[in-house]
Write a protein that holds these residues in place. Structure first.
Motif, PDB file in Angstrom:
ATOM      1  N   THR A  38       0.824  -1.202   0.000  1.00 35.74           N
ATOM      2  CA  THR A  38       0.000   0.000   0.000  1.00 35.74           C
ATOM      3  C   THR A  38       0.863   1.260   0.000  1.00 35.74           C
ATOM      4  O   THR A  38       2.001   1.244   0.471  1.00 35.74           O
ATOM      5  CB  THR A  38      -0.955   0.012   1.218  1.00 35.74           C
ATOM      6  N   SER A  39       0.290   2.321  -0.541  1.00 34.29           N
ATOM      7  CA  SER A  39       0.962   3.618  -0.522  1.00 34.29           C
ATOM      8  C   SER A  39       0.665   4.363   0.776  1.00 34.29           C
ATOM      9  O   SER A  39       1.219   5.422   1.020  1.00 34.29           O
ATOM     10  CB  SER A  39       0.525   4.466  -1.712  1.00 34.29           C
ATOM     11  N   LYS A  40      -0.179   3.803   1.614  1.00 38.93           N
ATOM     12  CA  LYS A  40      -0.520   4.435   2.893  1.00 38.93           C
ATOM     13  C   LYS A  40       0.557   4.152   3.934  1.00 38.93           C
ATOM     14  O   LYS A  40       1.249   3.141   3.883  1.00 38.93           O
ATOM     15  CB  LYS A  40      -1.870   3.926   3.394  1.00 38.93           C
ATOM     16  N   PHE A  41       0.667   5.076   4.891  1.00 36.12           N
ATOM     17  CA  PHE A  41       1.639   4.952   5.967  1.00 36.12           C
ATOM     18  C   PHE A  41       1.026   4.153   7.111  1.00 36.12           C
ATOM     19  O   PHE A  41       0.089   4.601   7.759  1.00 36.12           O
ATOM     20  CB  PHE A  41       2.047   6.340   6.463  1.00 36.12           C
ATOM     21  N   PHE A  42       1.532   2.947   7.329  1.00 33.45           N
ATOM     22  CA  PHE A  42       1.187   2.146   8.501  1.00 33.45           C
ATOM     23  C   PHE A  42       2.467   2.060   9.324  1.00 33.45           C
ATOM     24  O   PHE A  42       3.452   1.450   8.897  1.00 33.45           O
ATOM     25  CB  PHE A  42       0.705   0.746   8.102  1.00 33.45           C
ATOM     26  N   ASN A  43       2.465   2.671  10.479  1.00 34.22           N
ATOM     27  CA  ASN A  43       3.676   2.881  11.262  1.00 34.22           C
ATOM     28  C   ASN A  43       4.523   1.624  11.448  1.00 34.22           C
ATOM     29  O   ASN A  43       5.739   1.668  11.315  1.00 34.22           O
ATOM     30  CB  ASN A  43       3.309   3.469  12.627  1.00 34.22           C
ATOM     31  N   ASN A  44       3.926   0.510  11.761  1.00 38.31           N
ATOM     32  CA  ASN A  44       4.685  -0.696  12.096  1.00 38.31           C
ATOM     33  C   ASN A  44       5.021  -1.586  10.912  1.00 38.31           C
ATOM     34  O   ASN A  44       5.578  -2.668  11.110  1.00 38.31           O
ATOM     35  CB  ASN A  44       3.924  -1.517  13.139  1.00 38.31           C
ATOM     36  N   TRP A  45       4.708  -1.148   9.702  1.00 39.05           N
ATOM     37  CA  TRP A  45       4.861  -2.028   8.543  1.00 39.05           C
ATOM     38  C   TRP A  45       5.611  -1.388   7.377  1.00 39.05           C
ATOM     39  O   TRP A  45       5.161  -1.437   6.239  1.00 39.05           O
ATOM     40  CB  TRP A  45       3.489  -2.540   8.095  1.00 39.05           C
ATOM     41  N   PRO A  46       6.803  -0.810   7.598  1.00 40.76           N
ATOM     42  CA  PRO A  46       7.546  -0.252   6.460  1.00 40.76           C
ATOM     43  C   PRO A  46       8.018  -1.355   5.518  1.00 40.76           C
ATOM     44  O   PRO A  46       8.453  -2.426   5.963  1.00 40.76           O
ATOM     45  CB  PRO A  46       8.743   0.435   7.125  1.00 40.76           C
ATOM     46  N   TRP A  47       7.914  -1.111   4.241  1.00 41.88           N
ATOM     47  CA  TRP A  47       8.340  -2.111   3.253  1.00 41.88           C
ATOM     48  C   TRP A  47       9.812  -2.449   3.413  1.00 41.88           C
ATOM     49  O   TRP A  47      10.223  -3.592   3.204  1.00 41.88           O
ATOM     50  CB  TRP A  47       8.067  -1.624   1.821  1.00 41.88           C
ATOM     51  N   ALA A  48      10.624  -1.468   3.798  1.00 35.05           N
ATOM     52  CA  ALA A  48      12.080  -1.642   3.829  1.00 35.05           C
ATOM     53  C   ALA A  48      12.532  -2.703   4.824  1.00 35.05           C
ATOM     54  O   ALA A  48      13.577  -3.329   4.626  1.00 35.05           O
ATOM     55  CB  ALA A  48      12.754  -0.310   4.139  1.00 35.05           C
ATOM     56  N   ARG A  49      11.781  -2.941   5.859  1.00 32.48           N
ATOM     57  CA  ARG A  49      12.171  -3.946   6.840  1.00 32.48           C
ATOM     58  C   ARG A  49      12.149  -5.347   6.241  1.00 32.48           C
ATOM     59  O   ARG A  49      12.808  -6.253   6.748  1.00 32.48           O
ATOM     60  CB  ARG A  49      11.288  -3.872   8.080  1.00 32.48           C
ATOM     61  N   LEU A  50      11.416  -5.523   5.149  1.00 29.66           N
ATOM     62  CA  LEU A  50      11.307  -6.833   4.506  1.00 29.66           C
ATOM     63  C   LEU A  50      12.271  -7.024   3.337  1.00 29.66           C
ATOM     64  O   LEU A  50      12.456  -8.147   2.873  1.00 29.66           O
ATOM     65  CB  LEU A  50       9.877  -7.048   3.998  1.00 29.66           C
ATOM     66  N   TRP A  51      12.864  -5.936   2.846  1.00 29.35           N
ATOM     67  CA  TRP A  51      13.714  -6.031   1.656  1.00 29.35           C
ATOM     68  C   TRP A  51      14.994  -6.785   2.020  1.00 29.35           C
ATOM     69  O   TRP A  51      15.781  -6.342   2.857  1.00 29.35           O
ATOM     70  CB  TRP A  51      14.040  -4.645   1.100  1.00 29.35           C
ATOM     71  N   ASP A  52      15.233  -7.929   1.365  1.00 31.37           N
ATOM     72  CA  ASP A  52      16.371  -8.777   1.710  1.00 31.37           C
ATOM     73  C   ASP A  52      17.464  -8.768   0.648  1.00 31.37           C
ATOM     74  O   ASP A  52      18.320  -9.642   0.615  1.00 31.37           O
ATOM     75  CB  ASP A  52      15.919 -10.200   2.008  1.00 31.37           C
ATOM     76  N   GLY A  53      17.445  -7.750  -0.229  1.00 31.31           N
ATOM     77  CA  GLY A  53      18.516  -7.568  -1.200  1.00 31.31           C
ATOM     78  C   GLY A  53      18.537  -8.625  -2.280  1.00 31.31           C
ATOM     79  O   GLY A  53      17.514  -9.174  -2.618  1.00 31.31           O
ATOM     80  N   PRO A  54      19.680  -8.927  -2.846  1.00 34.15           N
ATOM     81  CA  PRO A  54      21.001  -8.603  -2.300  1.00 34.15           C
ATOM     82  C   PRO A  54      21.430  -7.153  -2.549  1.00 34.15           C
ATOM     83  O   PRO A  54      22.344  -6.664  -1.894  1.00 34.15           O
ATOM     84  CB  PRO A  54      21.932  -9.570  -3.035  1.00 34.15           C
ATOM     85  N   GLN A  55      20.767  -6.440  -3.455  1.00 31.42           N
ATOM     86  CA  GLN A  55      21.120  -5.042  -3.698  1.00 31.42           C
ATOM     87  C   GLN A  55      20.674  -4.198  -2.501  1.00 31.42           C
ATOM     88  O   GLN A  55      19.633  -4.423  -1.911  1.00 31.42           O
ATOM     89  CB  GLN A  55      20.443  -4.497  -4.960  1.00 31.42           C
ATOM     90  N   THR A  56      21.502  -3.182  -2.193  1.00 30.43           N
ATOM     91  CA  THR A  56      21.104  -2.202  -1.187  1.00 30.43           C
ATOM     92  C   THR A  56      20.372  -1.075  -1.902  1.00 30.43           C
ATOM     93  O   THR A  56      20.835  -0.575  -2.922  1.00 30.43           O
ATOM     94  CB  THR A  56      22.318  -1.647  -0.435  1.00 30.43           C
ATOM     95  N   VAL A  57      19.229  -0.694  -1.354  1.00 29.92           N
ATOM     96  CA  VAL A  57      18.382   0.329  -1.943  1.00 29.92           C
ATOM     97  C   VAL A  57      18.425   1.578  -1.064  1.00 29.92           C
ATOM     98  O   VAL A  57      18.258   1.489   0.154  1.00 29.92           O
ATOM     99  CB  VAL A  57      16.924  -0.180  -2.053  1.00 29.92           C
ATOM    100  N   PHE A  58      18.647   2.734  -1.677  1.00 26.23           N
ATOM    101  CA  PHE A  58      18.563   4.025  -1.002  1.00 26.23           C
ATOM    102  C   PHE A  58      17.286   4.680  -1.500  1.00 26.23           C
ATOM    103  O   PHE A  58      17.050   4.736  -2.700  1.00 26.23           O
ATOM    104  CB  PHE A  58      19.775   4.897  -1.341  1.00 26.23           C
TER     105      PHE A  58
END
Length: 106
Positions: free
Chosen positions: A30-50
């Motif tokens: 979702t494009s909505k802000f849910f405080n406890n669910w940022p997409w970035a916490r799930l991103w496992d790479g291997p590339q690092t995303v800024f």
């Protein structure tokens, strides 16, 4: 802006990449802000995303995802990452350029 873990970069949905803020426990993107669910916490790479455009969360640092939006336009800070050492630097905004309005969906 974000990515769905488990999907190669070349196969990511462009609309989601530009608008994503959260991935809910059931996998809903979702494009909505849910405080406890940022997409970035799930991103496992291997590339690092800024990434940016997530001032609600401020600076985010995960193993393979670094969110640099520290709210400069709202009077916060402008943050950059110096590569290759991945050193973070910030400077204060000169002023508030736009009034901040938070939209939370907890």
């Amino acid at each position: 802006a974000g990515f769905v873990s488990g999907i190669r970069l070349a196969k990511q949905n462009p609309r989601l990449m530009m608008n994503m803020r959260s991935i809910l426990p059931d996998g809903t993107v979702t494009s909505k802000f849910f405080n406890n669910w940022p997409w970035a916490r799930l991103w496992d790479g291997p590339q690092t995303v800024f990434f940016g455009h997530d001032a609600d969360r401020g600076l985010q640092q995960y193993e393979h995802a670094i969110g640099l939006d520290t709210g400069c336009v709202y009077g916060g800070k402008l943050t950059a990452c110096i590569l290759p050492e991945r050193r973070l630097v910030s400077v204060n905004a000169k002023r508030e350029y736009f009034q901040y309005r938070r939209k939370h969906f907890d």
